[in-house]
Write a protein that holds these residues in place. Structure first.
Motif, PDB file in Angstrom:
ATOM      1  N   ILE A   1     -26.680  16.445  -1.705  1.00  9.24           N
ATOM      2  CA  ILE A   1     -26.248  15.421  -2.676  1.00  9.24           C
ATOM      3  C   ILE A   1     -27.504  14.735  -3.208  1.00  9.24           C
ATOM      4  N   GLY A   2     -27.803  14.935  -4.490  1.00 13.20           N
ATOM      5  CA  GLY A   2     -29.038  14.370  -5.071  1.00 13.20           C
ATOM      6  C   GLY A   2     -30.151  15.394  -4.963  1.00 13.20           C
ATOM      7  N   CYS A   3     -30.317  16.176  -6.045  1.00 17.40           N
ATOM      8  CA  CYS A   3     -31.095  17.427  -5.922  1.00 17.40           C
ATOM      9  C   CYS A   3     -32.497  17.388  -6.521  1.00 17.40           C
ATOM     10  N   ARG A   4     -32.881  16.322  -7.210  1.00 20.54           N
ATOM     11  CA  ARG A   4     -34.063  16.430  -8.067  1.00 20.54           C
ATOM     12  C   ARG A   4     -35.380  16.634  -7.320  1.00 20.54           C
ATOM     13  N   SER A   5     -35.669  15.811  -6.319  1.00 25.58           N
ATOM     14  CA  SER A   5     -37.001  15.922  -5.714  1.00 25.58           C
ATOM     15  C   SER A   5     -36.930  16.061  -4.203  1.00 25.58           C
TER      16      SER A   5
ATOM     17  N   VAL B   1     -28.601  13.902   2.129  1.00 27.40           N
ATOM     18  CA  VAL B   1     -28.450  12.842   1.129  1.00 27.40           C
ATOM     19  C   VAL B   1     -29.826  12.561   0.528  1.00 27.40           C
ATOM     20  N   GLY B   2     -30.006  13.017  -0.714  1.00 24.32           N
ATOM     21  CA  GLY B   2     -31.291  12.851  -1.400  1.00 24.32           C
ATOM     22  C   GLY B   2     -31.146  12.021  -2.664  1.00 24.32           C
ATOM     23  N   THR B   3     -30.146  11.148  -2.666  1.00 26.63           N
ATOM     24  CA  THR B   3     -29.900  10.275  -3.825  1.00 26.63           C
ATOM     25  C   THR B   3     -30.815   9.043  -3.739  1.00 26.63           C
ATOM     26  N   PRO B   4     -30.887   8.258  -4.842  1.00 33.12           N
ATOM     27  CA  PRO B   4     -31.604   6.978  -4.758  1.00 33.12           C
ATOM     28  C   PRO B   4     -30.974   6.088  -3.684  1.00 33.12           C
TER      29      PRO B   4
ATOM     30  N   HIS C   1     -29.634   3.218  -3.383  1.00 38.33           N
ATOM     31  CA  HIS C   1     -28.395   2.448  -3.528  1.00 38.33           C
ATOM     32  C   HIS C   1     -27.153   3.293  -3.279  1.00 38.33           C
ATOM     33  N   TRP C   2     -27.327   4.619  -3.179  1.00 35.14           N
ATOM     34  CA  TRP C   2     -26.199   5.513  -2.923  1.00 35.14           C
ATOM     35  C   TRP C   2     -26.097   5.929  -1.457  1.00 35.14           C
ATOM     36  N   HIS C   3     -27.158   5.706  -0.675  1.00 40.42           N
ATOM     37  CA  HIS C   3     -27.183   6.273   0.682  1.00 40.42           C
ATOM     38  C   HIS C   3     -25.988   5.853   1.526  1.00 40.42           C
TER      39      HIS C   3
ATOM     40  N   LYS D   1     -34.916   8.419   3.853  1.00 43.19           N
ATOM     41  CA  LYS D   1     -35.296   7.035   4.111  1.00 43.19           C
ATOM     42  C   LYS D   1     -35.490   6.288   2.805  1.00 43.19           C
ATOM     43  N   PRO D   2     -35.450   4.974   2.766  1.00 42.47           N
ATOM     44  CA  PRO D   2     -34.951   4.104   3.809  1.00 42.47           C
ATOM     45  C   PRO D   2     -33.451   4.313   4.003  1.00 42.47           C
ATOM     46  N   LEU D   3     -32.948   4.065   5.200  1.00 42.82           N
ATOM     47  CA  LEU D   3     -31.561   4.385   5.525  1.00 42.82           C
ATOM     48  C   LEU D   3     -30.609   3.911   4.429  1.00 42.82           C
TER      49      LEU D   3
ATOM     50  N   MET E   1     -21.787   7.422 -12.798  1.00 40.95           N
ATOM     51  CA  MET E   1     -21.795   7.924 -11.415  1.00 40.95           C
ATOM     52  C   MET E   1     -23.211   7.820 -10.827  1.00 40.95           C
ATOM     53  N   TRP E   2     -24.227   7.796 -11.661  1.00 44.84           N
ATOM     54  CA  TRP E   2     -25.586   7.550 -11.147  1.00 44.84           C
ATOM     55  C   TRP E   2     -25.660   6.093 -10.677  1.00 44.84           C
ATOM     56  N   LEU E   3     -25.091   5.165 -11.495  1.00 46.89           N
ATOM     57  CA  LEU E   3     -25.112   3.752 -11.119  1.00 46.89           C
ATOM     58  C   LEU E   3     -24.245   3.503  -9.891  1.00 46.89           C
TER      59      LEU E   3
ATOM     60  N   SER F   1     -38.327   6.637 -10.776  1.00 46.06           N
ATOM     61  CA  SER F   1     -38.909   5.279 -10.799  1.00 46.06           C
ATOM     62  C   SER F   1     -37.867   4.179 -10.576  1.00 46.06           C
ATOM     63  N   TRP F   2     -36.640   4.556 -10.219  1.00 39.09           N
ATOM     64  CA  TRP F   2     -35.594   3.569  -9.916  1.00 39.09           C
ATOM     65  C   TRP F   2     -36.037   2.601  -8.813  1.00 39.09           C
ATOM     66  N   ARG F   3     -36.947   3.016  -7.932  1.00 36.59           N
ATOM     67  CA  ARG F   3     -37.288   2.218  -6.750  1.00 36.59           C
ATOM     68  C   ARG F   3     -37.954   0.889  -7.106  1.00 36.59           C
ATOM     69  N   PHE F   4     -38.342   0.712  -8.378  1.00 34.09           N
ATOM     70  CA  PHE F   4     -38.984  -0.543  -8.775  1.00 34.09           C
ATOM     71  C   PHE F   4     -37.982  -1.582  -9.291  1.00 34.09           C
TER      72      PHE F   4
HETATM   73  N1  LIG Z   1     -39.143  11.433   3.375  1.00 36.45           N
HETATM   74  C1  LIG Z   1     -40.012  11.326   2.388  1.00 36.45           C
HETATM   75  O1  LIG Z   1     -41.222  11.532   2.562  1.00 36.45           O
HETATM   76  C2  LIG Z   1     -39.530  10.945   1.015  1.00 36.45           C
HETATM   77  C3  LIG Z   1     -40.354  11.150  -0.104  1.00 36.45           C
HETATM   78  C4  LIG Z   1     -39.848  10.821  -1.359  1.00 36.45           C
HETATM   79  C5  LIG Z   1     -38.564  10.283  -1.484  1.00 36.45           C
HETATM   80  N2  LIG Z   1     -37.809  10.067  -0.372  1.00 36.45           N
HETATM   81  C6  LIG Z   1     -36.444   9.499  -0.491  1.00 36.45           C
HETATM   82  O2  LIG Z   1     -35.588  10.482  -1.074  1.00 36.45           O
HETATM   83  C7  LIG Z   1     -34.564   9.842  -1.839  1.00 36.45           C
HETATM   84  C8  LIG Z   1     -34.565  10.443  -3.235  1.00 36.45           C
HETATM   85  O3  LIG Z   1     -35.788  10.133  -3.867  1.00 36.45           O
HETATM   86  P1  LIG Z   1     -36.334  11.049  -5.058  1.00 36.45           P
HETATM   87  O4  LIG Z   1     -37.718  10.627  -5.295  1.00 36.45           O
HETATM   88  O5  LIG Z   1     -36.017  12.462  -4.742  1.00 36.45           O
HETATM   89  O6  LIG Z   1     -35.378  10.519  -6.254  1.00 36.45           O
HETATM   90  P2  LIG Z   1     -35.088  11.258  -7.655  1.00 36.45           P
HETATM   91  O7  LIG Z   1     -34.733  10.183  -8.611  1.00 36.45           O
HETATM   92  O8  LIG Z   1     -36.183  12.176  -8.009  1.00 36.45           O
HETATM   93  O9  LIG Z   1     -33.815  12.175  -7.333  1.00 36.45           O
HETATM   94  C9  LIG Z   1     -32.564  11.627  -7.019  1.00 36.45           C
HETATM   95  C10 LIG Z   1     -31.478  12.596  -7.486  1.00 36.45           C
HETATM   96  O10 LIG Z   1     -30.202  12.045  -7.090  1.00 36.45           O
HETATM   97  C11 LIG Z   1     -29.290  12.258  -8.173  1.00 36.45           C
HETATM   98  N3  LIG Z   1     -28.156  11.334  -8.049  1.00 36.45           N
HETATM   99  C12 LIG Z   1     -28.105  10.023  -8.323  1.00 36.45           C
HETATM  100  N4  LIG Z   1     -26.866   9.551  -8.049  1.00 36.45           N
HETATM  101  C13 LIG Z   1     -26.146  10.614  -7.605  1.00 36.45           C
HETATM  102  C14 LIG Z   1     -24.794  10.766  -7.151  1.00 36.45           C
HETATM  103  N5  LIG Z   1     -23.929   9.751  -7.124  1.00 36.45           N
HETATM  104  N6  LIG Z   1     -24.382  11.996  -6.771  1.00 36.45           N
HETATM  105  C15 LIG Z   1     -25.233  13.058  -6.799  1.00 36.45           C
HETATM  106  N7  LIG Z   1     -26.511  12.968  -7.223  1.00 36.45           N
HETATM  107  C16 LIG Z   1     -26.962  11.748  -7.608  1.00 36.45           C
HETATM  108  C17 LIG Z   1     -30.142  12.042  -9.410  1.00 36.45           C
HETATM  109  O11 LIG Z   1     -29.546  12.559 -10.559  1.00 36.45           O
HETATM  110  C18 LIG Z   1     -31.422  12.777  -9.007  1.00 36.45           C
HETATM  111  O12 LIG Z   1     -31.341  14.142  -9.318  1.00 36.45           O
HETATM  112  C19 LIG Z   1     -34.890   8.361  -1.810  1.00 36.45           C
HETATM  113  O13 LIG Z   1     -34.101   7.720  -0.856  1.00 36.45           O
HETATM  114  C20 LIG Z   1     -36.352   8.305  -1.426  1.00 36.45           C
HETATM  115  O14 LIG Z   1     -36.722   7.106  -0.765  1.00 36.45           O
HETATM  116  C21 LIG Z   1     -38.267  10.407   0.857  1.00 36.45           C
END
Ligand SMILES: NC(=O)c1ccc[n+]([C@@H]2O[C@H](COP(=O)([O-])OP(=O)(O)OC[C@H]3O[C@@H](n4cnc5c(N)ncnc54)[C@H](O)[C@@H]3O)[C@@H](O)[C@H]2O)c1
Length: 440
Positions: free
Chosen positions: A45-49, A112-115, A117-119, A137-139, A218-220, A236-239
Motif C-alpha cells: 500500500i503506497g508504491c512510489r518510493s 505500508v509505504g504511504t505518507p 498520515h495514513w499509517h 517509520k515513523p509508526l 483518497m491521498w488526503l 515532500s508531504w513531510r514538511f
Molecule cells: N525506512 C526508511 O529508511 C525510509 C526512507 C524513506 C521513507 N520512509 C517512510 O516511507 C513512507 C513513504 O515515504 P515515501 O518517501 O516513499 O513517500 P512517497 O510520497 O514517495 O510515496 C508514497 C506513496 O503512497 C501513495 N499513497 C498515498 N495515499 C495512499 C492511499 N490512501 N492508498 C494507497 N497509496 C497511497 C502515494 O500516491 C505515493 O505513491 C513514509 O512513512 C516515510 O517516512 C522510510
C-alpha cells in the motif's frame, strides 16, 4: 476473511465506501495462484518510493510473492505493476482502494509505504483483516495514532515490523552492545544530529489542478481538505503537519531509536524541551522548523537531537549520526560504520584503546525485510516490534509538541504527562469524514 474481525472492519470503514470507488483498477481475476503453505503473499500500500524498496527486499526471500499493489496515483501504480511483472514474471492485482485489497483471503501480509498520515488507518485496518504488517517509520503521525496501532497489534496478535531497519543492522547491534556493556564507561550524554539539504523544504510553487489519474481525496484521506499543491504531495508531504513531522520525525525515528535502544529507555523522559525556527534564511515551503534542538532529560543522562535542514555537514565530519559520550570515550556511529574516540587521562594517554572506523557491511533493509518474513513463517519477535516503533515515534512527536506549544513537557512520578490537556491539539488529529479514528 469470514471472521468477526473482518465484519468489524467492514462496519467501521463502511461509511467511507460510499465515496470511494472500490473495484481494482485492473482486474486480473482476483483468484491468484493457490499458495503453497510456505509461500508468503505480500501486498503493498503506497508504491512510489520506500514502500516499493521494502517490497523488492521482501521478494528476495524465497517463497515470497507479490500478490497486489495499491496506490492512489494511477501512473505510480501502473509503473510499479509493470516493474513487479518484469521482476517476477507475474502480474500483481492493482488496487486504488486498500480496503478492497485487504478483503482477499489469499493475502498474508501488507507493507505500508504511504505518507505518515495514513499509517494508522492502513495498519489498523490490515490487522483487523488478519494481515501481518510491515509499516514504515515513523509508526504514525501523532501520539494518539501510535497508541492505537500498538493496541491493535497486541489485540490481533499478528507480526508487526516497523521500518526502523537499523534494528537489523549488525553494526548497529554492535554499537548498542558496546554502549550497554560499559565499553566506553558510564554514558552521561547522547548527541544526535541530522543535517540534510532537503530538510529545509522544497521551493514554493503555486496550487494547480489535481494531476491526471490521482485520487486526491483518497491521498488526503483523514487529513483536512486542501487545494492540490505539488509540495504537499509525493516525496515532500513531510514538511506539512497534516501529513508528517519534518526531519524531526523522519530521521528522528531512525536515530532516536538507536539512542533509546542503546540506553535501555522504555518510558517517558523527565523533561522535553524543543526550540528552533526557520533560521536558515531560506524562504521554502515548510511548516516546521528548519533548525531545531530538542533536549530530553533523564535521571542519569541527557539526550540532545539537533537538526539543520539545508545543511550537509555536521559533527565528526558526518551530516547525521549518534554519539554516545561516556566517561572513557565517545562512540560515534552512522549508517556507514562506527568508531571510538578515547578520553584522555592526566598524562594525555588514552583511557581506552581507540577504535578506527569499523565499516558497516550489507543492507539493513534486506535483513529487516527477511526478518519480517521469517517471523510470519516461524513466529518470534521481529527485530523492530511495534513497541520499539512506538517508543521512537513517541519521542520524535514529543519534540514537535514542545516546539509547537512552545512549552517544556514534564511527567509526574506515575509517568503521566503533566497538563496533557494543554497539548491535546497536537496529540490527536481530527479525522476528516467519512474517516473515523479507529477504536480497538
Ligand atoms: N525506512 C526508511 O529508511 C525510509 C526512507 C524513506 C521513507 N520512509 C517512510 O516511507 C513512507 C513513504 O515515504 P515515501 O518517501 O516513499 O513517500 P512517497 O510520497 O514517495 O510515496 C508514497 C506513496 O503512497 C501513495 N499513497 C498515498 N495515499 C495512499 C492511499 N490512501 N492508498 C494507497 N497509496 C497511497 C502515494 O500516491 C505515493 O505513491 C513514509 O512513512 C516515510 O517516512 C522510510
Amino acid at each position: 476473511m469470514k471472521n468477526i474481525s473482518r465484519l468489524e472492519f467492514i462496519k467501521t470503514s463502511g461509511s467511507a465506501l460510499a465515496t470511494a470507488s472500490i473495484a481494482p483498477l485492473f482486474s486480473l481475476g482476483n483468484s491468484k495462484k493457490a499458495a503453497s503453505s510456505d509461500t508468503v503473499t505480500i501486498g503493498l500500500i503506497g508504491c512510489r518510493s520506500m514502500g516499493f524498496g521494502d517490497l523488492v527486499n521482501a521478494l528476495k526471500v524465497d517463497g515470497v510473492t507479490c500478490h497486489s499493489l495499491c496506490d492512489v496515483d494511477r501512473t505510480v501504480l501502473e509503473e510499479k505493476g509493470a516493474e513487479v511483472e518484469q521482476m517476477t514474471g507475474e502480474k500483481p492485482v492493482l488496487y486504488k482502494d486498500y480496503r478492497r485489497m485487504l478483503e482477499d483471503d489469499d493475502l498474508d501480509a501488507v507493507i505500508v509505504g504511504t505518507p505518515d498520515h495514513w499509517h494508522c488507518l492502513n495498519t489498523v485496518h490490515a490487522l483487523e483483516a488478519g494481515k501481518h504488517v510491515y509499516v514504515e517509520k515513523p509508526l504514525a503521525n501523532s501520539i494518539a495514532e501510535i497508541d492505537v496501532i500498538k493496541k491493535a497489534a497486541s489485540y490481533h496478535g499478528k507480526v508487526v515490523q516497523v521500518g526502523q531497519q537499523q534494528r537489523s543492522g549488525k553494526h548497529w547491534q554492535k554499537v548498542v552492545g558496546i554502549v550497554q556493556s560499559g565499553g566506553i564507561g558510564k554514558i552521561r550524554h547522547v548527541n544526535i544530529w541530522g543535517n540534510f539539504g532537503y530538510g529545509s523544504g522544497p521551493d514554493k510553487v503555486k496550487d494547480t489542478p489535481v494531476p491526471e489519474g490521482v485520487e486526491y481525496d483518497m491521498w488526503l484521506g483523514p487529513a483536512p481538505e486542501r487545494p492540490f499543491n505539488r509540495n504537499r504531495f509525493h516525496g515532500s508531504w513531510r514538511f506539512f503537519w497534516d501529513y508528517g513531522g519534518g526531519l524531526q520525525t523522519d530521521w528522528g525515528a531512525h536515530l532516536l531509536d538507536v539512542a533509546l535502544w542503546a540506553m535501555n529507555v522504555d518510558g517517558p523522559p523527565l523533561m522535553v524541551q524543543s526550540s528552533g525556527g526557520i533560521f536558515s534564511g531560506q524562504n521554502k515551503a515548510i511548516e516546521m522548523a528548519d533548525t531545531q534542538t530538542t533536549t530530553y532529560n533523564f535521571e542519569n543522562f541527557n539526550m540532545v537531537w539537533q537538526l539543520n535542514g539545508g545543511l550537509e555537514t555536521g559533527p565528526f565530519n558526518r551530516n547525521y549520526g549518534v554519539s554516545f559520550v561516556g566517561n572513557k570515550g565517545t562512540l560515534v556511529a552512522d549508517r556507514e560504520g562506527w568508531e571510538i574516540i578515547p578520553e584522555k587521562s592526566g598524562d594525555d594517554s588514552p583511557v581506552i584503546e581507540p577504535v578506527a572506523l569499523q565499516k558497516a557491511v550489507g543492507s539493513n533493509h534486506e535483513v529487516h525485510a527477511a526478518n519480517f518474513i521469517d517471523c510470519i513463517r516461524n513466529g518470534g519477535q521481529p527485530n523492530c516490534p511495534v513497541e520499539a516503533g512506538h517508543l521512537a515515534a513517541y519521542y520524535t512527536h514529543l519534540g514537535n509538541i514542545s516546539y509547537r506549544a512552545n512549552k517544556q513537557l514534564e511527567w509526574d512520578e506515575e509517568g503521566q504527562l503533566i497538563h496533557e490537556e494543554t497539548f491535546s491539539d497536537f496529540i490527536k488529529p481530527e479525522y476528516r469524514a467519512p474517516w473515523t479514528f479507529p477504536e480497538v
